[in-house]
Design a protein around this motif. Structure first.
Motif, short mmCIF file in Angstrom:
data_model
loop_
_atom_site.label_atom_id
_atom_site.label_comp_id
_atom_site.label_asym_id
_atom_site.label_seq_id
_atom_site.Cartn_x
_atom_site.Cartn_y
_atom_site.Cartn_z
N UNK A 90 1.17 6.79 -6.81
CA UNK A 90 0.13 7.79 -7.07
C UNK A 90 0.66 9.21 -6.87
N UNK A 91 1.57 9.38 -5.89
CA UNK A 91 2.16 10.70 -5.69
C UNK A 91 3.00 11.11 -6.90
N UNK A 92 3.73 10.15 -7.48
CA UNK A 92 4.49 10.44 -8.69
C UNK A 92 3.58 10.80 -9.85
N UNK A 126 5.95 22.85 -8.62
CA UNK A 126 6.03 22.07 -7.40
C UNK A 126 4.66 21.62 -6.96
N UNK A 127 3.66 21.79 -7.86
CA UNK A 127 2.29 21.47 -7.52
C UNK A 127 1.98 20.00 -7.71
N UNK A 128 0.73 19.67 -7.40
CA UNK A 128 0.27 18.30 -7.50
C UNK A 128 -1.10 18.29 -8.16
N UNK A 129 -1.41 17.17 -8.82
CA UNK A 129 -2.77 16.92 -9.26
C UNK A 129 -3.50 16.33 -8.06
N UNK A 130 -4.43 17.09 -7.51
CA UNK A 130 -4.97 16.76 -6.19
C UNK A 130 -5.75 15.45 -6.18
N UNK A 131 -6.36 15.08 -7.28
CA UNK A 131 -7.09 13.81 -7.28
C UNK A 131 -6.14 12.64 -7.05
N UNK A 132 -5.01 12.62 -7.78
CA UNK A 132 -4.04 11.54 -7.58
C UNK A 132 -3.36 11.65 -6.24
N UNK A 133 -3.14 12.87 -5.74
CA UNK A 133 -2.57 13.03 -4.40
C UNK A 133 -3.51 12.46 -3.35
N UNK A 134 -4.82 12.64 -3.56
CA UNK A 134 -5.79 12.06 -2.62
C UNK A 134 -5.75 10.54 -2.67
N UNK A 190 0.82 -1.20 0.00
CA UNK A 190 0.00 0.00 0.00
C UNK A 190 0.86 1.26 0.00
N UNK A 191 1.99 1.21 0.75
CA UNK A 191 2.88 2.37 0.76
C UNK A 191 3.47 2.65 -0.61
N UNK A 192 3.90 1.59 -1.31
CA UNK A 192 4.45 1.76 -2.66
C UNK A 192 3.39 2.28 -3.63
N UNK A 193 2.17 1.78 -3.48
CA UNK A 193 1.09 2.28 -4.32
C UNK A 193 0.83 3.77 -4.06
N UNK A 223 0.60 17.31 -12.77
CA UNK A 223 0.71 18.75 -12.56
C UNK A 223 1.70 19.36 -13.54
N UNK A 224 2.81 18.65 -13.80
CA UNK A 224 3.80 19.17 -14.75
C UNK A 224 3.22 19.24 -16.15
N UNK A 225 2.48 18.19 -16.56
CA UNK A 225 1.87 18.20 -17.89
C UNK A 225 0.83 19.30 -18.01
N UNK A 226 0.09 19.53 -16.94
CA UNK A 226 -0.91 20.59 -16.99
C UNK A 226 -0.24 21.96 -17.11
N UNK A 227 0.88 22.14 -16.39
CA UNK A 227 1.60 23.40 -16.49
C UNK A 227 2.13 23.62 -17.91
#
Length: 265
Positions: free
Chosen positions: A26-28, A216-224, A19-22, A34-38
């Protein structure tokens, strides 16, 4: 601790690791999204006047890196410099790199005397392959549009270069070369529009594309999703602790109480 609980603990630890690796995966994904969106939004960010973003001789606002700006003025051809040791791929348009097919050359940097302030702004007009002569900048009033960037860091051990060439686009060096006030930034020019179209203009240099916007942002759905996986991992450990505790309490409740036996009598 009974053997069955130890075996179950081993399984819980394996589940927690998975679960930790998953969660880290997801954080990656969140960072990549976020980078692609930028990158997608960068060309659509509104162009702002240079004077609304930066003033001469002031610290560069890091949040303005990549901001598209426009400035009108006249090029000071006498102050033009070359930033040596650069590579650019004709296929990919990379500013620097060692990929096959890349040409070695220099950046052509010309000071633009901004009409609104009279200060000089370093404009990276394009890439000049080795062995070719640097063309003169457009004459007369010109409007430059491009991406804003902070100056490069000084070179610790600069090589010996011919006059008019620099090892890095270091604004602190340009301050000593150019008269008057200087903006603490430079612009990756994407377009130059000369006002005096009647005069013949020099051939355009190959543009140097600005670097991709930093994020340095995140896509919040995947971060969740990442947070959920980590919560699941902790919850699995909590369940194991709860089960062991309940089993221990049940065992203690089922043991017969010891009666006090009197001695003598």
């Amino acid at each position: 601790m009974q053997p069955r609980w130890l075996v179950l603990l081993a399984l819980v630890l394996v589940v927690m690791v998975c679960f930790g690796l998953l969660g880290f995966w997801q954080l990656g994904v969140a960072r990549d999204q976020a980078a692609h969106q930028a990158l997608r939004l960068a060309p659509h960010r509104p162009v702002r006047p240079l004077t609304a973003v930066l003033a001469p001789h002031t610290a560069f606002p890091l949040e303005s890196t990549g901001q598209r700006v426009t400035a009108t003025g006249r090029y000071d051809a006498a102050g033009q410099v070359l930033v040596a040791g650069r590579r650019q791929s004709s296929a990919q348009g990379s500013a620097q790199g060692s990929a096959q097919g890349s040409a070695r050359g220099a950046w052509v940097v010309t000071p633009l005397v901004v009409d609104a302030t009279g200060a000089r702004l370093a404009v990276l007009r394009g890439f000049l392959p080795d062995g070719t002569g640097a063309p003169s900048p457009p004459a007369g009033q010109v409007t430059v549009t491009g991406a804003l960037a902070p100056g490069e860091s000084p070179v610790a051990d600069p090589p010996s270069l011919p006059p008019g060439q620099l090892p890095a686009l270091d604004v602190s060096v340009l301050v000593n070369r150019w008269p008057g006030s200087v903006y603490n930034a430079f612009v990756f020019a994407t377009s130059e529009r000369a006002q005096e179209q009647a005069q013949p203009q020099p051939a355009a240099l190959p543009r140097v594309p600005p670097p991709p916007p930093a994020t340095g942002g995140l896509a919040w759905r995947n971060a969740a999703y990442a947070l959920q996986w980590w919560v699941f991992a902790l919850f699995a450990l909590y369940l194991w602790v709860r089960m062991v505790r309940d089993d221990a309490q049940a065992r203690r409740a089922g043991e017969p109480e010891l009666e006090e036996v009197g001695v003598g009598g």
